[in-house]
Design a protein around this motif. Structure first.
Motif, PDB file in Angstrom:
ATOM      1  N   ALA A  54       0.866  -1.178   0.000  1.00  0.00           N
ATOM      2  CA  ALA A  54       0.000   0.000   0.000  1.00  0.00           C
ATOM      3  C   ALA A  54       0.901   1.227   0.000  1.00  0.00           C
ATOM      4  O   ALA A  54       1.797   1.346   0.842  1.00  0.00           O
ATOM      5  CB  ALA A  54      -0.904   0.006   1.233  1.00  0.00           C
ATOM      6  N   THR A  55       0.687   2.145  -0.934  1.00  0.00           N
ATOM      7  CA  THR A  55       1.626   3.253  -1.080  1.00  0.00           C
ATOM      8  C   THR A  55       0.977   4.490  -1.681  1.00  0.00           C
ATOM      9  O   THR A  55      -0.058   4.407  -2.363  1.00  0.00           O
ATOM     10  CB  THR A  55       2.830   2.828  -1.950  1.00  0.00           C
ATOM     11  OG1 THR A  55       3.804   3.878  -1.985  1.00  0.00           O
ATOM     12  CG2 THR A  55       2.392   2.517  -3.365  1.00  0.00           C
ATOM     13  N   HIS A  56       1.635   5.635  -1.430  1.00  0.00           N
ATOM     14  CA  HIS A  56       1.308   6.897  -2.105  1.00  0.00           C
ATOM     15  C   HIS A  56       2.415   7.292  -3.079  1.00  0.00           C
ATOM     16  O   HIS A  56       2.319   8.331  -3.729  1.00  0.00           O
ATOM     17  CB  HIS A  56       1.159   8.038  -1.091  1.00  0.00           C
ATOM     18  CG  HIS A  56      -0.065   7.968  -0.236  1.00  0.00           C
ATOM     19  ND1 HIS A  56      -1.329   8.107  -0.732  1.00  0.00           N
ATOM     20  CD2 HIS A  56      -0.203   7.787   1.100  1.00  0.00           C
ATOM     21  CE1 HIS A  56      -2.214   8.026   0.253  1.00  0.00           C
ATOM     22  NE2 HIS A  56      -1.551   7.818   1.368  1.00  0.00           N
ATOM     23  N   SER A  57       3.471   6.505  -3.156  1.00  0.00           N
ATOM     24  CA  SER A  57       4.675   6.924  -3.874  1.00  0.00           C
ATOM     25  C   SER A  57       4.581   6.695  -5.373  1.00  0.00           C
ATOM     26  O   SER A  57       4.502   5.546  -5.838  1.00  0.00           O
ATOM     27  CB  SER A  57       5.892   6.154  -3.333  1.00  0.00           C
ATOM     28  OG  SER A  57       7.011   6.345  -4.169  1.00  0.00           O
ATOM     29  N   PRO A  58       4.661   7.763  -6.184  1.00  0.00           N
ATOM     30  CA  PRO A  58       4.677   7.573  -7.640  1.00  0.00           C
ATOM     31  C   PRO A  58       5.955   6.885  -8.107  1.00  0.00           C
ATOM     32  O   PRO A  58       5.973   6.290  -9.186  1.00  0.00           O
ATOM     33  CB  PRO A  58       4.572   9.000  -8.184  1.00  0.00           C
ATOM     34  CG  PRO A  58       5.078   9.870  -7.087  1.00  0.00           C
ATOM     35  CD  PRO A  58       4.703   9.191  -5.807  1.00  0.00           C
ATOM     36  N   ILE A  59       7.011   6.955  -7.301  1.00  0.00           N
ATOM     37  CA  ILE A  59       8.254   6.276  -7.659  1.00  0.00           C
ATOM     38  C   ILE A  59       8.093   4.762  -7.514  1.00  0.00           C
ATOM     39  O   ILE A  59       8.380   3.995  -8.429  1.00  0.00           O
ATOM     40  CB  ILE A  59       9.427   6.793  -6.806  1.00  0.00           C
ATOM     41  CG1 ILE A  59       9.741   8.248  -7.169  1.00  0.00           C
ATOM     42  CG2 ILE A  59      10.673   5.924  -7.003  1.00  0.00           C
ATOM     43  CD1 ILE A  59      10.826   8.885  -6.325  1.00  0.00           C
ATOM     44  N   LEU A  60       7.622   4.313  -6.363  1.00  0.00           N
ATOM     45  CA  LEU A  60       7.423   2.878  -6.169  1.00  0.00           C
ATOM     46  C   LEU A  60       6.393   2.327  -7.151  1.00  0.00           C
ATOM     47  O   LEU A  60       6.552   1.235  -7.690  1.00  0.00           O
ATOM     48  CB  LEU A  60       6.982   2.590  -4.736  1.00  0.00           C
ATOM     49  CG  LEU A  60       7.987   2.908  -3.623  1.00  0.00           C
ATOM     50  CD1 LEU A  60       7.410   2.498  -2.268  1.00  0.00           C
ATOM     51  CD2 LEU A  60       9.328   2.221  -3.865  1.00  0.00           C
ATOM     52  N   LEU A  61       5.335   3.099  -7.393  1.00  0.00           N
ATOM     53  CA  LEU A  61       4.260   2.646  -8.278  1.00  0.00           C
ATOM     54  C   LEU A  61       4.717   2.431  -9.722  1.00  0.00           C
ATOM     55  O   LEU A  61       4.037   1.753 -10.486  1.00  0.00           O
ATOM     56  CB  LEU A  61       3.121   3.659  -8.274  1.00  0.00           C
ATOM     57  CG  LEU A  61       2.202   3.647  -7.057  1.00  0.00           C
ATOM     58  CD1 LEU A  61       1.265   4.854  -7.089  1.00  0.00           C
ATOM     59  CD2 LEU A  61       1.399   2.357  -7.008  1.00  0.00           C
TER      60      LEU A  61
END
Length: 239
Positions: A187-194
């Protein structure tokens, strides 16, 4: 034969849910939730604050035998009064092969788990030495110690990571997924990880749970728009 995904799917057993208008089933994204199928390598869960993504990944983790605050499956010290009942109603569809390693990381309780491990066994691999580092450094140390053939659940791991550390974390996740037969649900908010290539992304919003592409995520769209037009956006926001 390929063992992954270790966790293939979760299905909501709704027969015993007395009232789907009561939390957590009242969360719009979960009101009509039936099942999720996971990617063999990396699955992301995204959504606005309050959309239910942390509630969902918490329920998946508890269903898999993790404690509320995370850590390895051996960390089972926290009372569960504050836990939603969603995990009681989940059925997990697994592969024939079990993982050798497990870890559930919650950014907000990361140091609490480290302190607990240090208290019960100072020599534990994920123990008190983590307090010698910053939050971001400690997370990277933990990531470096994750073993092969692992099932790993992360709740907002980017919370303490700089952009460059997020890129380093992405590279480590790739190494574990591709070379060490690991599966991640994040679960994430990170556009980098996504941006991880080929990952499955589930968006939680008022319409339910939808599988989307990276370029359709709000995280990508807002970040791209801001970086391309930050002066005019700041002018509008700040006057």
């Amino acid at each position: 034969m390929e063992a992954k995904p270790f966790l293939k799917e979760i299905i909501l057993n709704s027969e015993k849910i007395a009232d789907r208008s009561v939390y957590p089933f009242s969360i719009p994204a979960l009101m009509n939730f039936e099942s999720l199928k996971f990617h063999p390598d990396v699955t992301f869960i995204v959504g606005e604050n309050g959309s239910g993504k942390s509630t969902l990944i918490e329920a998946i983790a508890l269903n898999q035998g993790f404690g509320f605050d995370g850590g390895t499956k051996g960390v089972q010290y926290d009372p569960r009064e504050k836990v939603s009942e969603l995990h009681f109603h989940l059925k997990a569809i697994k592969s024939f092969s079990k993982p050798n390693n497990y870890y559930f990381l919650r950014a907000e309780t990361f140091y609490k788990v480290a302190s607990y491990l240090a208290e019960i066994d100072p020599d534990r691999e994920f123990g008190d030495y983590l307090h010698e580092f910053s939050h971001g450094e400690a997370f990277m140390k933990t990531l470096d110690r994750l073993g092969s053939k692992g099932l790993y659940l992360f709740d907002e791991p980017e919370a303490a990571l700089s952009p460059s550390r997020q890129l380093a974390a992405l590279a480590k996740i790739h190494e574990l997924a591709q070379n060490k037969n690991c599966q991640f649900i994040i679960a994430t908010h990170s556009p980098i990880l996504l941006s991880y290539p080929g990952a499955t992304i589930f968006r939680l919003d008022e319409s339910g749970i939808t599988e989307i592409q990276y370029e359709e995520t709000e995280h990508y769209l807002v970040t791209r728009e801001f970086l391309n037009n930050y002066k005019s956006i700041l002018g509008s926001l700040l006057g």
